[in-house]
Design a protein around this motif. Structure first.
Motif, PDB file in Angstrom:
ATOM      1  N   ASP A 186       0.678  -1.365  -0.093  1.00 21.90           N
ATOM      2  CA  ASP A 186      -0.007  -0.155  -0.110  1.00 21.90           C
ATOM      3  C   ASP A 186       0.687   1.320   0.134  1.00 21.90           C
ATOM      4  O   ASP A 186       0.463   2.372  -0.630  1.00 21.90           O
ATOM      5  N   ASP A 187       2.092   1.282   0.607  1.00 25.80           N
ATOM      6  CA  ASP A 187       2.756   2.363   0.917  1.00 25.80           C
ATOM      7  C   ASP A 187       3.928   2.637  -0.380  1.00 25.80           C
ATOM      8  O   ASP A 187       4.663   3.386  -0.537  1.00 25.80           O
ATOM      9  N   GLU A 205      -2.236   2.596  -2.207  1.00 23.04           N
ATOM     10  CA  GLU A 205      -3.268   2.927  -1.264  1.00 23.04           C
ATOM     11  C   GLU A 205      -4.110   4.001  -1.682  1.00 23.04           C
ATOM     12  O   GLU A 205      -5.298   3.751  -1.687  1.00 23.04           O
ATOM     13  N   GLU A 206      -3.467   5.075  -2.090  1.00 23.11           N
ATOM     14  CA  GLU A 206      -4.442   6.151  -2.530  1.00 23.11           C
ATOM     15  C   GLU A 206      -5.304   5.895  -3.871  1.00 23.11           C
ATOM     16  O   GLU A 206      -6.270   6.212  -3.752  1.00 23.11           O
ATOM     17  N   LYS A 208      -6.035   2.929  -4.870  1.00 17.46           N
ATOM     18  CA  LYS A 208      -7.184   1.717  -4.614  1.00 17.46           C
ATOM     19  C   LYS A 208      -8.189   2.183  -3.922  1.00 17.46           C
ATOM     20  O   LYS A 208      -9.211   1.886  -4.194  1.00 17.46           O
ATOM     21  N   LYS A 209      -8.169   3.581  -3.381  1.00 16.77           N
ATOM     22  CA  LYS A 209      -9.181   4.476  -2.747  1.00 16.77           C
ATOM     23  C   LYS A 209      -9.788   5.215  -3.681  1.00 16.77           C
ATOM     24  O   LYS A 209     -10.946   5.797  -3.456  1.00 16.77           O
TER      25      LYS A 209
END
Length: 254
Positions: A186-187, A205-206, A208-209
């Motif tokens: 994610d990072d 992560e960003e 995916k959201k």
């Protein structure tokens, strides 16, 4: 985005610089096509790789390589581009030891072809090749130490590459991003091939959201991509034929 998230991303970038202490990474920009070019080098051995060089900025990029006293091993294109002419052939002329690199599935001419899971080594570091077709058949993402990925046109910040020409497939792109990029940590920092809004970096992560396209279910994504009605790329008639032969048409009259 929550301010804490912005701070976290800045911390990640600082951490990357500390963790990969002996790697030099320089981001460059070509304004006409909004293309990002990346120059990576091992500070100890001086061996270097350039990702997605542009013909019009070869003089700038080659000067930087020379100033830093680097040994340019590879000029890598993440795919056969339609929006600019690659600088690979011109760089090979300037740096005789440099080899052009494309995916085996690209259909273009190169000195060295790579496939999924292979590595491009420079000094003590290596870029892992992940096939991410969909924008074109030959798209690939290059991953450094599972901490940084260069996504080309497959995944952009809050968007993705178009799929309406040059072997494009919305369904293929969706699976490429979800299976080969969104499976990174994610990072992991993501550096795209283009940006048209002034942004420079994102994270797994960003996206995916927050990615407005790739957070949709597959049928909605395909419907969206098939109805973008985007204009014909303004440089495609010049760029595509040249890039299929490493941009060599543009170096013949130097």
């Amino acid at each position: 985005m929550h301010p804490q998230g912005l701070l976290f991303r800045q911390i990640l970038q600082v951490f990357w610089k500390c963790e990969l202490l002996f790697t030099s990474a320089i981001k460059l920009f070509e304004k006409e096509s909004s293309t990002y070019t990346y120059l990576l080098a091992d500070k100890k051995t001086k061996e270097a790789v350039i990702i997605d060089p542009v013909l019009e900025t070869v003089e700038r990029d080659s000067r930087l390589v020379q100033q830093l006293e680097l040994k340019l091993l590879y000029a890598v294109n993440t795919h056969v581009h339609a929006d600019h002419v690659t600088g690979s052939s011109r760089l090979k002329d300037i740096f005789p030891g440099c080899k052009s690199v494309l995916s085996e599935a690209s259909g273009g001419k190169a000195d060295h072809y790579v496939d999924d899971g292979e590595e491009l080594r420079f000094g003590n570091f290596a870029l892992e090749v992940r096939k991410t077709p969909g924008h074109t058949n030959g798209c690939m993402t290059l991953v450094l130490s599972n901490a940084v990925a260069f996504t080309g046109d497959a995944l952009l910040i809050r968007g993705c590459g178009r799929t309406d020409f040059q072997q494009g497939s919305a369904e293929t792109l969706y699976y490429s991003v979800h299976n080969k990029i969104f499976t990174l940590p994610d990072d992991c920092l993501l550096y795209p091939g283009h940006d048209y809004t002034g942004q420079t970096v994102t994270t797994v992560e960003e996206e995916k959201k927050l990615n407005s396209r790739l957070t949709k279910p597959l049928p909605e994504f395909v419907e969206l991509m098939n109805n973008l009605n985007l204009p014909y790329p303004k440089q495609i008639d010049r760029a595509l034929p040249a890039n299929l032969i490493c941009g060599i048409q543009d170096t013949s009259n130097k």
